[in-house]
Motif scaffolding. Structure first.
Motif, PDB file in Angstrom:
ATOM      1  N   PHE A  73     102.666  54.332   5.382  1.00  0.00           N
ATOM      2  CA  PHE A  73     102.295  55.795   5.398  1.00  0.00           C
ATOM      3  C   PHE A  73     103.031  56.336   4.673  1.00  0.00           C
ATOM      4  O   PHE A  73     104.646  56.079   4.492  1.00  0.00           O
ATOM      5  CB  PHE A  73     103.678  55.757   7.525  1.00  0.00           C
ATOM      6  N   LEU A  74     102.208  57.227   3.994  1.00  0.00           N
ATOM      7  CA  LEU A  74     103.097  58.105   2.832  1.00  0.00           C
ATOM      8  C   LEU A  74     103.333  59.344   2.971  1.00  0.00           C
ATOM      9  O   LEU A  74     102.789  60.298   4.417  1.00  0.00           O
ATOM     10  CB  LEU A  74     102.046  57.912   2.014  1.00  0.00           C
ATOM     11  N   ILE A  75     105.032  59.567   2.904  1.00  0.00           N
ATOM     12  CA  ILE A  75     105.215  60.738   3.306  1.00  0.00           C
ATOM     13  C   ILE A  75     105.133  61.955   2.181  1.00  0.00           C
ATOM     14  O   ILE A  75     106.158  61.594   0.995  1.00  0.00           O
ATOM     15  CB  ILE A  75     106.638  60.777   4.268  1.00  0.00           C
ATOM     16  N   ASN A  76     105.292  63.360   1.867  1.00  0.00           N
ATOM     17  CA  ASN A  76     105.428  64.610   1.312  1.00  0.00           C
ATOM     18  C   ASN A  76     105.734  65.440   1.758  1.00  0.00           C
ATOM     19  O   ASN A  76     105.590  65.826   2.798  1.00  0.00           O
ATOM     20  CB  ASN A  76     104.374  64.325   0.452  1.00  0.00           C
ATOM     21  N   HIS A  77     106.648  65.634   1.026  1.00  0.00           N
ATOM     22  CA  HIS A  77     107.959  67.050   1.628  1.00  0.00           C
ATOM     23  C   HIS A  77     107.603  67.612   0.466  1.00  0.00           C
ATOM     24  O   HIS A  77     109.056  68.139   0.041  1.00  0.00           O
ATOM     25  CB  HIS A  77     108.863  66.468   1.859  1.00  0.00           C
ATOM     26  N   ALA A  78     106.216  68.461   0.224  1.00  0.00           N
ATOM     27  CA  ALA A  78     106.938  69.201  -0.807  1.00  0.00           C
ATOM     28  C   ALA A  78     107.103  70.761  -1.397  1.00  0.00           C
ATOM     29  O   ALA A  78     107.209  71.660  -1.557  1.00  0.00           O
ATOM     30  CB  ALA A  78     104.879  69.402  -1.234  1.00  0.00           C
ATOM     31  N   SER A  79     107.446  71.674   0.373  1.00  0.00           N
ATOM     32  CA  SER A  79     107.577  72.919   0.680  1.00  0.00           C
ATOM     33  C   SER A  79     109.354  73.144   1.552  1.00  0.00           C
ATOM     34  O   SER A  79     109.403  71.967   2.418  1.00  0.00           O
ATOM     35  CB  SER A  79     107.385  73.743   0.673  1.00  0.00           C
ATOM     36  N   LEU A  80     109.765  74.055   1.806  1.00  0.00           N
ATOM     37  CA  LEU A  80     110.842  73.636   2.833  1.00  0.00           C
ATOM     38  C   LEU A  80     109.963  74.227   3.826  1.00  0.00           C
ATOM     39  O   LEU A  80     110.802  73.972   5.463  1.00  0.00           O
ATOM     40  CB  LEU A  80     111.966  75.231   2.573  1.00  0.00           C
ATOM     41  N   THR A  81     108.987  74.465   4.173  1.00  0.00           N
ATOM     42  CA  THR A  81     108.540  74.437   5.757  1.00  0.00           C
ATOM     43  C   THR A  81     107.311  73.146   5.802  1.00  0.00           C
ATOM     44  O   THR A  81     106.396  73.518   6.926  1.00  0.00           O
ATOM     45  CB  THR A  81     107.679  75.767   5.871  1.00  0.00           C
ATOM     46  N   LEU A  82     107.059  72.192   5.422  1.00  0.00           N
ATOM     47  CA  LEU A  82     105.663  71.552   5.000  1.00  0.00           C
ATOM     48  C   LEU A  82     106.052  70.181   4.850  1.00  0.00           C
ATOM     49  O   LEU A  82     106.571  70.322   3.131  1.00  0.00           O
ATOM     50  CB  LEU A  82     104.493  71.948   4.361  1.00  0.00           C
ATOM     51  N   SER A  83     106.112  69.510   5.602  1.00  0.00           N
ATOM     52  CA  SER A  83     105.633  68.032   5.197  1.00  0.00           C
ATOM     53  C   SER A  83     104.530  67.473   6.053  1.00  0.00           C
ATOM     54  O   SER A  83     104.117  67.488   6.535  1.00  0.00           O
ATOM     55  CB  SER A  83     107.397  66.882   6.179  1.00  0.00           C
ATOM     56  N   THR A  84     104.774  66.218   5.191  1.00  0.00           N
ATOM     57  CA  THR A  84     103.056  65.558   5.637  1.00  0.00           C
ATOM     58  C   THR A  84     102.916  63.816   5.694  1.00  0.00           C
ATOM     59  O   THR A  84     103.926  63.625   4.813  1.00  0.00           O
ATOM     60  CB  THR A  84     101.807  65.621   4.344  1.00  0.00           C
ATOM     61  N   LEU A  85     101.821  63.532   6.436  1.00  0.00           N
ATOM     62  CA  LEU A  85     102.528  62.404   6.826  1.00  0.00           C
ATOM     63  C   LEU A  85     100.626  61.437   6.389  1.00  0.00           C
ATOM     64  O   LEU A  85     100.243  62.042   7.387  1.00  0.00           O
ATOM     65  CB  LEU A  85     102.753  61.651   8.078  1.00  0.00           C
ATOM     66  N   THR A  86     101.091  60.519   5.445  1.00  0.00           N
ATOM     67  CA  THR A  86      99.702  59.768   5.472  1.00  0.00           C
ATOM     68  C   THR A  86      99.436  58.674   5.660  1.00  0.00           C
ATOM     69  O   THR A  86     100.149  57.599   5.422  1.00  0.00           O
ATOM     70  CB  THR A  86      99.335  59.913   4.039  1.00  0.00           C
ATOM     71  N   VAL A  87      99.000  58.545   6.777  1.00  0.00           N
ATOM     72  CA  VAL A  87      97.931  56.833   7.327  1.00  0.00           C
ATOM     73  C   VAL A  87      97.022  55.687   6.195  1.00  0.00           C
ATOM     74  O   VAL A  87      95.617  56.782   6.253  1.00  0.00           O
ATOM     75  CB  VAL A  87      98.277  56.944   8.482  1.00  0.00           C
ATOM     76  N   THR A  88      97.794  55.495   5.403  1.00  0.00           N
ATOM     77  CA  THR A  88      96.598  55.012   4.599  1.00  0.00           C
ATOM     78  C   THR A  88      95.836  53.717   4.614  1.00  0.00           C
ATOM     79  O   THR A  88      97.059  52.491   5.982  1.00  0.00           O
ATOM     80  CB  THR A  88      97.350  54.193   3.216  1.00  0.00           C
ATOM     81  N   SER A  89      95.268  53.537   5.050  1.00  0.00           N
ATOM     82  CA  SER A  89      93.521  52.752   5.357  1.00  0.00           C
ATOM     83  C   SER A  89      94.394  51.667   6.755  1.00  0.00           C
ATOM     84  O   SER A  89      95.011  51.055   7.098  1.00  0.00           O
ATOM     85  CB  SER A  89      94.021  50.960   4.288  1.00  0.00           C
ATOM     86  N   ALA A  90      94.372  53.378   7.870  1.00  0.00           N
ATOM     87  CA  ALA A  90      94.540  52.936   8.830  1.00  0.00           C
ATOM     88  C   ALA A  90      93.707  51.506   9.451  1.00  0.00           C
ATOM     89  O   ALA A  90      92.721  51.401   9.422  1.00  0.00           O
ATOM     90  CB  ALA A  90      94.412  54.364   9.706  1.00  0.00           C
ATOM     91  N   HIS A  91      94.068  51.336  10.795  1.00  0.00           N
ATOM     92  CA  HIS A  91      93.870  49.886  10.871  1.00  0.00           C
ATOM     93  C   HIS A  91      94.090  49.721  12.753  1.00  0.00           C
ATOM     94  O   HIS A  91      94.971  51.021  13.260  1.00  0.00           O
ATOM     95  CB  HIS A  91      94.031  48.825  11.397  1.00  0.00           C
TER      96      HIS A  91
END
Lengths: 118, 112
Positions: free
Chosen positions: A67-85
């Motif tokens: 579960f990769l999380i990136n909070h690149a700006s003050l208004t956006l966070s992303t959650l990437t579910v890798t190799s989902a099962h």
């Protein structure tokens, strides 16, 4: 009140693929956002705390590499579910606290993203 | 022992009834107590919050916190079918963190 959006609202993917979910604070800045997972008829379980400009803090038992999380700006966070099962199929919800000095910091929740992994 | 305990229900009541929803908790560090309403496949929306012990009223909703007993309640008066939803209690600490702990949620159905 403040508005938090999520995209997509619903996604179906094949097992082994990766899925990215976006969480946006539409009318306020959020240095912190939270990612929750909710299984049917169960409560919200905090997965991780997303911090703008720094690494996310994961709760015990949550795989950082999955579960990769990136909070690149003050208004956006992303959650990437890798190799989902299929067992990753769930309702993912983000929230963001609305900072007000000396008052209660209410958390505003997004509408959620339903992930189904085939 | 879970930090927050909440009866999952379901709870069915007739329209117009008074509904009582409850949570117990074990961590005395909690200072903020919230009730959220969640409709099916939607994100939670805040109904009420209270800071420390006491009562708070908002329309048909009353939130009650008893820190000595580690027990919180939400009362809904004159319940309506539109109140049918899952109600989640949540608790937070004041110390530079916004981390909340949620109860499992109680499913409420108000019958017309």
């Amino acid at each position: 009140g403040a508005v938090v959006s999520q995209h997509p609202s619903w996604v179906i993917c094949k097992s082994g693929t990766s899925v990215k979910i976006e969480c946006r604070s539409l009318d306020f800045q959020a240095t912190t956002m939270f990612w929750y997972r909710q299984f049917p008829k169960q409560s919200l379980m905090l997965m991780a705390t997303s911090n703008e400009g720094s690494k996310a803090t994961y709760e015990q038992g949550v795989e950082k590499d999955k579960f990769l999380i990136n909070h690149a700006s003050l208004t956006l966070s992303t959650l990437t579910v890798t190799s989902a099962h299929p067992e990753d199929s769930s309702f993912y919800i983000c929230s963001a606290p609305y900072d007000e000095i000396d008052t209660y910091n209410e958390q505003f929740f997004g509408p959620g993203t339903r992930l189904t992994v085939l | 022992q879970k930090e927050v305990e909440q009866d999952p229900g379901p709870l069915s009541v007739p329209e117009g009834a008074i509904v009582s929803l409850n949570c117990t908790y074990s961590n005395s560090a909690f200072q903020y107590f919230m009730w959220y309403r969640q409709y099916s496949r939607k994100g939670p929306e805040l109904l009420m919050y209270t800071y420390s012990s006491g009562n708070k009223e908002d329309g048909r909703f009353t939130a009650q916190v008893d820190k000595s007993s580690k027990y919180i309640s939400l009362f809904i008066r004159d319940s309506q079918p539109s109140d049918s939803a899952t109600y989640l209690c949540a608790m937070g600490r004041v110390s530079g963190t916004y981390k909340y702990i949620f109860g499992t949620g109680t499913r409420l159905k108000v019958l017309a």
